[in-house]
Motif scaffolding. Structure first.
Motif, PDB file in Angstrom:
ATOM      1  N   THR A 107      -3.803   4.984  -0.513  1.00 32.10           N
ATOM      2  CA  THR A 107      -4.184   5.324  -1.884  1.00 32.10           C
ATOM      3  C   THR A 107      -5.311   4.452  -2.389  1.00 32.10           C
ATOM      4  O   THR A 107      -6.209   4.923  -3.101  1.00 32.10           O
ATOM      5  CB  THR A 107      -2.957   5.210  -2.799  1.00 32.10           C
ATOM      6  OG1 THR A 107      -1.917   6.035  -2.289  1.00 32.10           O
ATOM      7  CG2 THR A 107      -3.291   5.653  -4.213  1.00 32.10           C
ATOM      8  N   SER A 108      -5.318   3.163  -2.026  1.00 29.89           N
ATOM      9  CA  SER A 108      -6.320   2.219  -2.563  1.00 29.89           C
ATOM     10  C   SER A 108      -7.677   2.372  -1.898  1.00 29.89           C
ATOM     11  O   SER A 108      -8.709   2.141  -2.526  1.00 29.89           O
ATOM     12  CB  SER A 108      -5.828   0.778  -2.401  1.00 29.89           C
ATOM     13  OG  SER A 108      -5.644   0.487  -1.017  1.00 29.89           O
ATOM     14  N   ASP A 109      -7.704   2.771  -0.638  1.00 27.06           N
ATOM     15  CA  ASP A 109      -8.978   2.872   0.071  1.00 27.06           C
ATOM     16  C   ASP A 109      -8.863   4.002   1.097  1.00 27.06           C
ATOM     17  O   ASP A 109      -8.316   3.820   2.191  1.00 27.06           O
ATOM     18  CB  ASP A 109      -9.310   1.545   0.758  1.00 27.06           C
ATOM     19  CG  ASP A 109     -10.745   1.533   1.287  1.00 27.06           C
ATOM     20  OD1 ASP A 109     -11.424   2.594   1.193  1.00 27.06           O
ATOM     21  OD2 ASP A 109     -11.194   0.483   1.793  1.00 27.06           O
ATOM     22  N   GLU A 140       0.846  -1.204   0.000  1.00 25.29           N
ATOM     23  CA  GLU A 140       0.000   0.000   0.000  1.00 25.29           C
ATOM     24  C   GLU A 140       0.881   1.254   0.000  1.00 25.29           C
ATOM     25  O   GLU A 140       1.969   1.298   0.580  1.00 25.29           O
ATOM     26  CB  GLU A 140      -0.902   0.020   1.234  1.00 25.29           C
ATOM     27  CG  GLU A 140      -1.905   1.153   1.249  1.00 25.29           C
ATOM     28  CD  GLU A 140      -2.868   1.058   0.084  1.00 25.29           C
ATOM     29  OE1 GLU A 140      -2.903   2.030  -0.710  1.00 25.29           O
ATOM     30  OE2 GLU A 140      -3.574   0.027  -0.052  1.00 25.29           O
ATOM     31  N   ARG A 168     -11.024   5.205   2.900  1.00 25.45           N
ATOM     32  CA  ARG A 168     -11.868   5.062   4.079  1.00 25.45           C
ATOM     33  C   ARG A 168     -11.074   4.653   5.305  1.00 25.45           C
ATOM     34  O   ARG A 168     -11.536   4.836   6.434  1.00 25.45           O
ATOM     35  CB  ARG A 168     -12.967   4.027   3.816  1.00 25.45           C
ATOM     36  CG  ARG A 168     -13.985   4.441   2.754  1.00 25.45           C
ATOM     37  CD  ARG A 168     -14.972   3.340   2.481  1.00 25.45           C
ATOM     38  NE  ARG A 168     -14.297   2.138   1.991  1.00 25.45           N
ATOM     39  CZ  ARG A 168     -14.909   0.963   1.820  1.00 25.45           C
ATOM     40  NH1 ARG A 168     -16.193   0.841   2.097  1.00 25.45           N
ATOM     41  NH2 ARG A 168     -14.228  -0.070   1.366  1.00 25.45           N
ATOM     42  N   HIS A 169      -9.898   4.104   5.119  1.00 28.30           N
ATOM     43  CA  HIS A 169      -9.081   3.668   6.244  1.00 28.30           C
ATOM     44  C   HIS A 169      -8.061   4.734   6.647  1.00 28.30           C
ATOM     45  O   HIS A 169      -7.010   4.413   7.235  1.00 28.30           O
ATOM     46  CB  HIS A 169      -8.357   2.358   5.899  1.00 28.30           C
ATOM     47  CG  HIS A 169      -9.299   1.213   5.705  1.00 28.30           C
ATOM     48  ND1 HIS A 169      -9.955   0.949   4.513  1.00 28.30           N
ATOM     49  CD2 HIS A 169      -9.727   0.245   6.578  1.00 28.30           C
ATOM     50  CE1 HIS A 169     -10.716  -0.112   4.624  1.00 28.30           C
ATOM     51  NE2 HIS A 169     -10.594  -0.576   5.892  1.00 28.30           N
ATOM     52  N   THR A 170      -8.345   6.024   6.327  1.00 30.49           N
ATOM     53  CA  THR A 170      -7.441   7.118   6.685  1.00 30.49           C
ATOM     54  C   THR A 170      -7.367   7.260   8.200  1.00 30.49           C
ATOM     55  O   THR A 170      -8.378   7.165   8.913  1.00 30.49           O
ATOM     56  CB  THR A 170      -7.935   8.428   6.057  1.00 30.49           C
ATOM     57  OG1 THR A 170      -7.949   8.281   4.635  1.00 30.49           O
ATOM     58  CG2 THR A 170      -7.046   9.596   6.440  1.00 30.49           C
TER      59      THR A 170
END
Length: 472
Positions: free
Chosen positions: A91-93, A34, A95-97
């Motif tokens: 970068t890929s999702d 990631e 929502r998991h920031t």
């Protein structure tokens, strides 16, 4: 996917204008490779940079990025604790920031500048200056104001002597310079000085303040009270006065005396005597002492007649009949009445004035009012007419008597108008002078409510004389 990030918790204090590095550690707890991007958030975001801007991690691997804090040296960067956050975005999702946070300390700094306006002043009495003090630091600053005197022949006063200046602002103080002694005339004297701005409450290091005072140079030029051109002006004025006096006594005065002597001729003296006699004769006539009036001497002592022949009949140099004597005596007693009042038979004209106001509504017929009615047995000599249109109405105004129109005016052409007649308008007894108003539009006075009717005024001025009485 799972990610965790943490900021270094060691104390961080940064000076505006300097820089400090802070580490952030990121752990990829997912099962795929990631890439993570970094964004600073909070009030410090504008002066925080992250290197590298993105970090790629294998599953289970961790990495470190560096945050560089560079606060500008500006008064808007307030001193004290400030929150700092860093957004770590997969970068890929997205929502998991995750957003790790902590606080940092912005250190205070002080910086002042001063300007003297004007730098130099010029006056015979006093010099006036203004001292502008700018606080360029990020904390409130208290300063004291003083003067380092360059001479003992002047006094300096600051008002006020101390200033408290908020961050990023400027304040002014008045500086007045007064000379000890007056300079009446001569070369101007320059009084140099230095305005000193000293910060208060500064930390002392080795017996001296850590912050040096700000010094601004200035000067006051004391000018002479009497201008340098005044002696020359007085000399020139004295010369001009002497020249004019010489012209008067040498040329003009003899000419005036000669002209006066030439004007006094026998003909001029005789003319003045005759004019004085005429004036005295007119005065005697006005007092009722001329022959034939009030039974004067010439009317009563003409001679002696028979049957009541005393009277003006004897004035012809002989006797007359009794009837003629009686008639002359009666005529003498009634013709001259020097005690008559103004406006009465035999008396002078009596001043007379009249005023009337007319109101008329818009539409309909005109409104007419009588201004003055001439009494029975009198004649009115009209010499002055004044018409007023205070509201600025529009319409027609007519002033008339029994002989016809005297004035016909458009109201919109005037506010106040007066007419004076060199030859008076004679208005006979029982005649009326009237005013007629036809309102077309009501005017609006300045800064006042609009009226509902037109309003005009008429003033008449003249004199009233009694009609001549027939002789019986």
């Amino acid at each position: 996917m799972s990610v965790s990030a943490s900021l270094d918790e060691s104390p961080v204090a940064v000076q505006p204008g300097g820089e400090v590095d802070l580490l952030v550690q990121v752990l990829n707890s997912g099962d795929t490779v990631e890439e993570f991007r970094f964004e600073a958030v909070g009030p410090c975001a504008t002066w925080v940079t992250v290197e590298p801007a993105a970090l790629s991690l294998y599953p289970g691997a961790s990495g470190t990025a560096t945050l560089t804090l560079r606060p500008p040296r500006d008064a808007h960067i307030a001193a004290g604790e400030r929150p700092l956050g860093l957004r770590v975005i997969p970068t890929s999702d997205a929502r998991h920031t995750v957003v790790p946070e902590r606080s940092i300390t912005v250190l205070p700094f002080s910086e002042i500048t001063a300007e003297l306006v004007p730098r130099s002043s010029h006056s015979p009495w006093r010099g006036r200056h203004k001292l502008a003090v700018d606080n360029l630091g990020n904390t409130p600053l208290a300063v004291s104001l003083s003067v380092q005197e360059g001479t003992e022949r002047a006094r300096w006063v600051f008002e006020p002597a101390e200033l408290t200046i908020p961050p990023g602002q400027a304040k002014f103080a008045k500086l007045t310079v007064r000379p000890v002694g007056r300079l009446w005339r001569g070369t101007p004297i320059t009084h140099p000085f230095q305005a000193v701005v000293t910060p208060l409450g500064e930390e002392r290091v080795g017996g001296r303040t850590r912050r040096e005072p700000v010094v601004v140079d200035g000067s006051y030029e004391q000018q002479a009270i009497l201008p340098h051109w005044l002696p020359r002006a007085l000399i020139i004025t004295a010369l001009l006065v002497g020249l004019l006096a010489g012209l008067w006594y040498s040329l003009l005065r003899p000419t005036v005396r000669s002209a006066a002597r030439e004007a006094i001729t026998p003909e001029a003296v005789q003319s003045a005597i005759d004019e004085d006699k005429n004036k005295q004769g007119d005065g005697n006539q006005s007092n009722g002492s001329q022959p034939g009036q009030n039974g004067g001497p010439s009317a009563a002592t003409g001679g002696t007649g028979t049957g009541g022949q005393n009277g003006t009949g004897a004035a012809n140099g002989g006797n007359s009949t009794g009837t003629q004597g009686d008639t002359a005596g009666t005529g003498g007693s009634t013709a001259g009445n020097g005690n008559a009042k103004p406006g009465e038979p035999g008396g002078p004209a009596a001043p007379k004035s009249a005023r009337v106001q007319v109101r008329d509504a818009v539409g309909g017929s005109s409104t007419t009012r009588d201004a003055y009615t001439v009494p029975q047995g009198k004649t009115f000599a009209l010499t002055d007419i004044v018409v007023q249109n205070p509201q600025g109405d529009a319409g027609t105004l007519t002033v008339s008597s029994q002989d016809g129109q005297l004035l016909n005016l458009a109201l919109e052409n005037f506010r106040d108008s007066d007419y004076h007649f060199v030859t008076p308008i004679q208005v006979p007894a029982n005649s009326k002078i009237s005013i007629s108003v036809s309102c077309r539009e009501v005017g609006k006075p300045v800064k006042a409510p609009r009226p509902v009717q037109c309003s005009e005024s008429l003033f008449l001025g003249g004199s009233l004389t009694a009609d001549a009485q027939p002789n019986t």
